[in-house]
Design a protein around this motif. Structure first.
Motif, PDB file in Angstrom:
ATOM      1  N   LEU A 242      69.636  45.002  72.987  1.00 37.97           N
ATOM      2  CA  LEU A 242      70.552  44.575  74.081  1.00 37.97           C
ATOM      3  C   LEU A 242      69.791  44.193  75.427  1.00 37.97           C
ATOM      4  O   LEU A 242      70.062  43.202  75.855  1.00 37.97           O
ATOM      5  N   TYR A 243      68.738  44.942  75.542  1.00 35.22           N
ATOM      6  CA  TYR A 243      67.834  44.718  76.865  1.00 35.22           C
ATOM      7  C   TYR A 243      67.058  43.565  76.546  1.00 35.22           C
ATOM      8  O   TYR A 243      67.086  42.609  77.698  1.00 35.22           O
ATOM      9  N   ASP A 244      66.395  43.227  75.431  1.00 31.98           N
ATOM     10  CA  ASP A 244      65.866  41.735  75.278  1.00 31.98           C
ATOM     11  C   ASP A 244      66.549  40.690  75.336  1.00 31.98           C
ATOM     12  O   ASP A 244      66.274  39.728  75.965  1.00 31.98           O
ATOM     13  N   ASN A 245      67.837  40.896  74.964  1.00 29.90           N
ATOM     14  CA  ASN A 245      68.986  39.882  74.803  1.00 29.90           C
ATOM     15  C   ASN A 245      69.578  39.595  76.172  1.00 29.90           C
ATOM     16  O   ASN A 245      70.476  38.694  76.347  1.00 29.90           O
ATOM     17  N   GLY A 246      69.486  40.618  76.963  1.00 28.84           N
ATOM     18  CA  GLY A 246      70.226  40.287  78.556  1.00 28.84           C
ATOM     19  C   GLY A 246      71.568  40.714  78.195  1.00 28.84           C
ATOM     20  O   GLY A 246      72.484  40.554  79.075  1.00 28.84           O
ATOM     21  N   ALA A 247      71.853  41.590  77.167  1.00 24.22           N
ATOM     22  CA  ALA A 247      73.394  42.053  76.932  1.00 24.22           C
ATOM     23  C   ALA A 247      73.596  43.433  77.992  1.00 24.22           C
ATOM     24  O   ALA A 247      72.651  44.189  77.908  1.00 24.22           O
ATOM     25  N   SER A 248      74.697  43.623  78.482  1.00 20.98           N
ATOM     26  CA  SER A 248      74.823  44.734  79.208  1.00 20.98           C
ATOM     27  C   SER A 248      75.445  46.092  78.255  1.00 20.98           C
ATOM     28  O   SER A 248      75.081  46.936  78.579  1.00 20.98           O
ATOM     29  N   ALA A 249      76.167  45.448  76.957  1.00 19.28           N
ATOM     30  CA  ALA A 249      76.381  46.548  76.044  1.00 19.28           C
ATOM     31  C   ALA A 249      76.971  46.332  74.805  1.00 19.28           C
ATOM     32  O   ALA A 249      77.326  45.184  74.416  1.00 19.28           O
ATOM     33  N   TYR A 250      77.081  47.201  73.979  1.00 19.64           N
ATOM     34  CA  TYR A 250      77.672  47.047  72.590  1.00 19.64           C
ATOM     35  C   TYR A 250      78.765  47.880  72.285  1.00 19.64           C
ATOM     36  O   TYR A 250      78.794  49.082  72.694  1.00 19.64           O
ATOM     37  N   VAL A 251      80.141  47.397  71.856  1.00 19.34           N
ATOM     38  CA  VAL A 251      81.285  48.139  71.881  1.00 19.34           C
ATOM     39  C   VAL A 251      81.745  48.185  70.308  1.00 19.34           C
ATOM     40  O   VAL A 251      81.590  47.153  69.699  1.00 19.34           O
ATOM     41  N   ALA A 252      81.833  49.217  69.770  1.00 20.96           N
ATOM     42  CA  ALA A 252      82.533  49.214  68.452  1.00 20.96           C
ATOM     43  C   ALA A 252      83.657  50.701  68.178  1.00 20.96           C
ATOM     44  O   ALA A 252      83.629  51.266  69.313  1.00 20.96           O
ATOM     45  N   GLU A 253      84.538  50.442  67.395  1.00 22.30           N
ATOM     46  CA  GLU A 253      85.760  51.559  67.394  1.00 22.30           C
ATOM     47  C   GLU A 253      85.305  51.961  66.028  1.00 22.30           C
ATOM     48  O   GLU A 253      84.732  51.532  65.304  1.00 22.30           O
ATOM     49  N   PRO A 254      86.028  53.056  65.739  1.00 26.99           N
ATOM     50  CA  PRO A 254      85.441  53.962  64.735  1.00 26.99           C
ATOM     51  C   PRO A 254      85.697  53.182  63.254  1.00 26.99           C
ATOM     52  O   PRO A 254      86.668  52.117  63.214  1.00 26.99           O
ATOM     53  N   GLY A 255      84.620  53.134  62.416  1.00 21.83           N
ATOM     54  CA  GLY A 255      84.398  52.378  61.468  1.00 21.83           C
ATOM     55  C   GLY A 255      83.003  52.481  61.012  1.00 21.83           C
ATOM     56  O   GLY A 255      82.200  53.310  61.559  1.00 21.83           O
ATOM     57  N   ALA A 256      82.369  51.806  60.206  1.00 21.94           N
ATOM     58  CA  ALA A 256      81.079  51.538  59.636  1.00 21.94           C
ATOM     59  C   ALA A 256      80.187  51.519  60.676  1.00 21.94           C
ATOM     60  O   ALA A 256      79.308  52.216  60.630  1.00 21.94           O
ATOM     61  N   SER A 257      80.284  50.619  61.560  1.00 21.28           N
ATOM     62  CA  SER A 257      79.227  50.315  62.808  1.00 21.28           C
ATOM     63  C   SER A 257      79.384  51.685  63.635  1.00 21.28           C
ATOM     64  O   SER A 257      78.317  52.004  64.086  1.00 21.28           O
ATOM     65  N   ALA A 258      80.559  52.024  64.218  1.00 22.08           N
ATOM     66  CA  ALA A 258      80.427  53.225  64.902  1.00 22.08           C
ATOM     67  C   ALA A 258      79.937  54.515  64.022  1.00 22.08           C
ATOM     68  O   ALA A 258      79.178  55.396  64.732  1.00 22.08           O
ATOM     69  N   GLN A 259      80.029  54.580  62.818  1.00 19.56           N
ATOM     70  CA  GLN A 259      79.294  55.493  61.937  1.00 19.56           C
ATOM     71  C   GLN A 259      77.933  55.428  62.062  1.00 19.56           C
ATOM     72  O   GLN A 259      77.179  56.380  62.236  1.00 19.56           O
ATOM     73  N   TYR A 260      77.457  54.126  62.040  1.00 15.84           N
ATOM     74  CA  TYR A 260      75.950  53.875  61.941  1.00 15.84           C
ATOM     75  C   TYR A 260      75.440  54.331  63.165  1.00 15.84           C
ATOM     76  O   TYR A 260      74.331  54.881  63.210  1.00 15.84           O
ATOM     77  N   PHE A 261      75.871  53.943  64.248  1.00 19.33           N
ATOM     78  CA  PHE A 261      75.499  54.102  65.566  1.00 19.33           C
ATOM     79  C   PHE A 261      75.701  55.266  66.133  1.00 19.33           C
ATOM     80  O   PHE A 261      75.159  55.771  67.258  1.00 19.33           O
ATOM     81  N   GLY A 262      76.953  55.939  65.835  1.00 16.30           N
ATOM     82  CA  GLY A 262      77.344  57.279  66.749  1.00 16.30           C
ATOM     83  C   GLY A 262      78.193  58.220  65.891  1.00 16.30           C
ATOM     84  O   GLY A 262      78.608  59.464  66.332  1.00 16.30           O
ATOM     85  N   ASN A 263      78.113  58.174  64.532  1.00 14.56           N
ATOM     86  CA  ASN A 263      78.657  59.094  63.584  1.00 14.56           C
ATOM     87  C   ASN A 263      80.042  59.375  63.659  1.00 14.56           C
ATOM     88  O   ASN A 263      80.729  60.457  63.532  1.00 14.56           O
ATOM     89  N   ILE A 264      80.695  58.252  64.268  1.00 14.12           N
ATOM     90  CA  ILE A 264      82.106  58.125  64.481  1.00 14.12           C
ATOM     91  C   ILE A 264      82.606  57.425  63.218  1.00 14.12           C
ATOM     92  O   ILE A 264      82.570  56.009  63.311  1.00 14.12           O
ATOM     93  N   SER A 265      83.214  57.862  62.063  1.00 12.05           N
ATOM     94  CA  SER A 265      83.721  56.968  60.905  1.00 12.05           C
ATOM     95  C   SER A 265      85.443  56.971  60.982  1.00 12.05           C
ATOM     96  O   SER A 265      85.983  57.702  61.870  1.00 12.05           O
ATOM     97  N   GLU A 266      85.912  56.063  60.294  1.00 10.43           N
ATOM     98  CA  GLU A 266      87.501  56.219  60.028  1.00 10.43           C
ATOM     99  C   GLU A 266      88.047  57.490  59.830  1.00 10.43           C
ATOM    100  O   GLU A 266      89.229  57.946  59.775  1.00 10.43           O
ATOM    101  N   ALA A 267      87.099  58.195  58.583  1.00  7.89           N
ATOM    102  CA  ALA A 267      87.717  59.498  58.179  1.00  7.89           C
ATOM    103  C   ALA A 267      87.468  60.490  59.236  1.00  7.89           C
ATOM    104  O   ALA A 267      88.400  61.474  59.332  1.00  7.89           O
ATOM    105  N   THR A 268      86.672  60.411  60.419  1.00  6.09           N
ATOM    106  CA  THR A 268      86.750  61.587  61.376  1.00  6.09           C
ATOM    107  C   THR A 268      87.690  60.874  62.606  1.00  6.09           C
ATOM    108  O   THR A 268      88.189  61.752  63.338  1.00  6.09           O
TER     109      THR A 268
END
Length: 458
Positions: free
Chosen positions: A88-114
């Motif tokens: 994100l820093y190298d690309n000049g992006a301010s943030a990455y946003v995900a909702e519960p699911g595979a990507s939120a599970q990967y980056f934050g341990n938040i799955s659709e099951a939880t």
């Protein structure tokens, strides 16, 4: 077409010398390769049956296969967050946003099951910040206010983590952007969103900040999840191995006349005994398998019917996906169907050899398709060759025509060619594989023999 290796189907289990069997079975699993003799495979098969099916328990032994498996450690998730923050820093992006699911599970341990999805969004936001010259990941969880206590119970790893709530009469997307107010938001510093995010959330973020550019995450971000770590591969390997063992254990208890629904129940029991969750299975006999996803008429198994079982589930959120088409000892399968079985296996083997680091995903699909077309089955291989697998059963990248993704080390795919002749027969063989550090493809089921051995030994 000439093969580098040849499967000798005439070798029977009975004519293998004891010395040969012992010497082969004691070799390192890493030395197993495609097209080992069917004799060795048959011996392995019977040894496994002795372990997994016995009078003391219908599925005795299955539970031990993955008993040592461990979920992804929090420290690995922190490393993922750090890698994302650097991109994100190298690309000049301010943030990455995900909702519960595979990507939120990967980056934050938040799955659709939880945290089940609803019209009230819960968002995981990861943004890069500089601390003493180092890029670190700041974690923000945006939650409905009345759910904040429950949200704080989520086991979200993070060095710098905060929870921000929005009331029922507030706009959640405005609250989310306000939480990022310390960042430089604008068209030059976009917000990346997960590619699977629901559109109304993307639209809400865009409307809440007219001057903010909201865009789907680029390949540099998505490749973090498509290239599996060793810990991820260990879970995928164990889940896929034990799924094959379950199919073999079920085969040993089948008989002519059994119904599809009975076998479906047996598969679920076996997978449950093995510790697999989110279980699913497809069981099709004879011509029912000519429809890849089935006809569902609960057919009784006939002597001339091949059996197709497609099954899977999850082990600590990582998926298995295996298909075997096979027969019983009492079966009497038409010779032309046996020929199709071996042609499908050959297609799987050729595709496996073609799947290497640097190869084009569509080219791998073409290898299998060209072989089957050349064998006279043009138009009967009706779906893509494979899909990525990991925290989702079907995920990017895909092995299909029309794609131009380049295969990388750590990628994991299914390899599942099939021939479907409606009203007659359907045959599919599926094993998942990954690309190792040498750039070669390795079946996730290699530790228990890899591909199906023959129509009799799945």
């Amino acid at each position: 077409m000439k093969f580098d290796n040849h499967v000798d189907t005439s070798v029977s289990r009975e004519n293998i010398s004891q010395t040969f069997v012992i010497s082969r079975l004691t070799r390192s699993l890493s030395e197993w390769r495609v097209f080992y003799s069917l004799a060795i495979c048959a011996t392995v098969f019977y040894l496994q049956l002795l372990t997994f099916v016995n009078p003391e328990g219908r599925w005795a032994g299955l539970a031990s296969h993955c008993s040592g498996a461990q979920p992804i450690d929090g420290s690995e998730i922190l490393q993922r967050q750090e890698s994302l923050a650097r991109i994100l820093y190298d690309n000049g992006a301010s943030a990455y946003v995900a909702e519960p699911g595979a990507s939120a599970q990967y980056f934050g341990n938040i799955s659709e099951a939880t945290w089940h999805l609803s019209e009230r969004p819960l968002l995981l936001i990861i943004s890069p910040t500089l601390e003493e010259g180092n890029v670190v990941a700041k974690i923000t969880v945006v939650t409905p206010a009345f759910e904040e206590t429950r949200a704080r119970l989520l086991l979200v790893p993070g060095i710098d983590i905060s929870f921000v709530s929005w009331a029922e009469d507030e706009d959640p997307y405005t609250v989310a952007l306000n939480a990022l107010s310390a960042l430089e938001l604008g068209p030059e510093r976009p917000i990346y969103v997960d590619g699977m995010m629901r559109y109304f959330i993307v639209d809400g973020l865009q409307k809440a900040g007219p001057g903010v550019r909201v865009m789907f995450a680029p390949p540099e971000v998505t490749q973090l999840r498509t290239r599996k770590s060793q810990a991820e591969l260990d879970l995928l390997r164990c889940a896929n191995e034990v799924t094959v063992l379950c199919i073999r254990a079920v085969q040993a208890q089948m008989y002519i006349g059994i119904r599809e629904s009975q076998v479906l129940a047996m598969i679920d029991e076996a997978l449950a005994a093995a510790g697999i969750t989110e279980r699913w299975a497809l069981v099709l006999f004879g011509e029912n398998a000519a429809l890849p996803h089935g006809s569902g008429n609960d057919r009784a198994l006939g002597k001339a019917d091949l059996i197709l079982i497609d099954a899977g589930g999850t082990l600590f959120e990582y998926h298995s996906d295996v298909t075997r088409t096979f027969m019983l000892h009492d079966s009497s399968i038409p010779p032309e169907h046996i020929t199709i079985w071996y042609d499908v296996r050959a297609a799987q083997t050729l595709a496996h050899a073609a799947a290497r680091e640097g190869a084009n995903t569509s080219a791998v699909d073409k290898v299998a398709r060209d072989w089957l077309d050349g064998r006279g089955y043009k138009g009967h291989f009706t779906h893509r060759l494979g899909h990525g697998i990991g925290l989702e059963d079907h995920e990017a990248p895909y092995l299909r025509g029309g794609t131009d993704d380049i295969i990388q080390t750590g990628n994991a795919f299914s390899n599942e060619p099939g021939i479907y002749i409606e009203g007659k027969v359907g045959i599919r063989l599926e094993d998942c594989f990954y690309i190792n550090q040498d750039g070669n493809s390795v079946f996730l089921t290699e530790g228990i023999g890899g591909q199906a051995f023959s129509p009799l030994y799945p």
